[in-house]
Design a protein around this motif. Structure first.
Motif, PDB file in Angstrom:
ATOM      1  N   VAL A   1       7.932  62.710  65.959  1.00 24.64           N
ATOM      2  CA  VAL A   1       7.468  63.735  65.017  1.00 24.64           C
ATOM      3  C   VAL A   1       8.050  65.106  65.385  1.00 24.64           C
ATOM      4  O   VAL A   1       8.555  65.829  64.521  1.00 24.64           O
ATOM      5  N   ASP A   2       8.004  65.426  66.688  1.00 25.91           N
ATOM      6  CA  ASP A   2       8.562  66.701  67.158  1.00 25.91           C
ATOM      7  C   ASP A   2      10.042  66.809  66.822  1.00 25.91           C
ATOM      8  O   ASP A   2      10.505  67.851  66.337  1.00 25.91           O
ATOM      9  N   LEU A   3      10.783  65.731  67.095  1.00 22.69           N
ATOM     10  CA  LEU A   3      12.230  65.737  66.832  1.00 22.69           C
ATOM     11  C   LEU A   3      12.517  65.869  65.336  1.00 22.69           C
ATOM     12  O   LEU A   3      13.442  66.576  64.940  1.00 22.69           O
ATOM     13  N   GLN A   4      11.703  65.208  64.511  1.00 19.49           N
ATOM     14  CA  GLN A   4      11.888  65.307  63.061  1.00 19.49           C
ATOM     15  C   GLN A   4      11.644  66.749  62.599  1.00 19.49           C
ATOM     16  O   GLN A   4      12.393  67.279  61.775  1.00 19.49           O
ATOM     17  N   ASP A   5      10.588  67.375  63.158  1.00 12.81           N
ATOM     18  CA  ASP A   5      10.304  68.780  62.824  1.00 12.81           C
ATOM     19  C   ASP A   5      11.475  69.671  63.210  1.00 12.81           C
ATOM     20  O   ASP A   5      11.933  70.492  62.411  1.00 12.81           O
ATOM     21  N   LYS A   6      11.949  69.512  64.452  1.00 12.96           N
ATOM     22  CA  LYS A   6      13.094  70.310  64.922  1.00 12.96           C
ATOM     23  C   LYS A   6      14.290  70.103  64.021  1.00 12.96           C
ATOM     24  O   LYS A   6      14.970  71.060  63.651  1.00 12.96           O
ATOM     25  N   SER A   7      14.562  68.843  63.707  1.00 12.51           N
ATOM     26  CA  SER A   7      15.706  68.489  62.865  1.00 12.51           C
ATOM     27  C   SER A   7      15.584  69.169  61.504  1.00 12.51           C
ATOM     28  O   SER A   7      16.550  69.748  61.001  1.00 12.51           O
ATOM     29  N   ASN A   8      14.397  69.124  60.906  1.00 10.03           N
ATOM     30  CA  ASN A   8      14.177  69.760  59.600  1.00 10.03           C
ATOM     31  C   ASN A   8      14.359  71.274  59.686  1.00 10.03           C
ATOM     32  O   ASN A   8      14.953  71.889  58.800  1.00 10.03           O
TER      33      ASN A   8
END
Length: 111
Positions: free
Chosen positions: A74-81
């Motif tokens: 979830v954290d990585l997806q947020d960062k990616s977005n």
């Protein structure tokens, strides 16, 4: 293939026939065997319960690791977005600068 091997019952019959008080020793032998079997069963149950406990611990540990990994995803997806948004803003700014530059160039050529 079983010739020469006595079954447990036959072995007990031979043993009891060989002893003087055959009825008594036969039932005593049966009871001793039963007690041994019961002890084996109890030991097996104890071992299996311990193994089950260990497996439950392992399972809980893995569940915890899965939760941690899901959080990381979830954290990585947020960062990616966030990075995508930042890149898109950067691209828009650069496109506007290019348009401005092209416009200025045209005007400069015309003048």
């Amino acid at each position: 293939g079983k010739r020469g091997k006595l079954s447990r019952g036959a072995t007990m019959a031979v043993e009891s026939a060989a002893s003087p008080n055959s009825k008594m020793s036969s039932s005593k032998l049966k009871f001793e065997r039963y007690e041994e079997d019961m002890a084996d069963c109890k030991a097996t149950i104890a071992r299996l319960m311990e193994e089950k406990g260990n497996l439950d611990d392992e399972r809980n540990k893995l569940k915890g690791q899965i939760k941690d990994l899901q959080g990381q995803i979830v954290d990585l997806q947020d960062k990616s977005n966030q990075q995508k948004e930042a890149h898109n803003e950067e691209i828009q700014k650069l496109n506007q600068q290019i348009i401005l530059y092209e416009t200025n160039k045209k005007e400069a050529i015309q003048n």
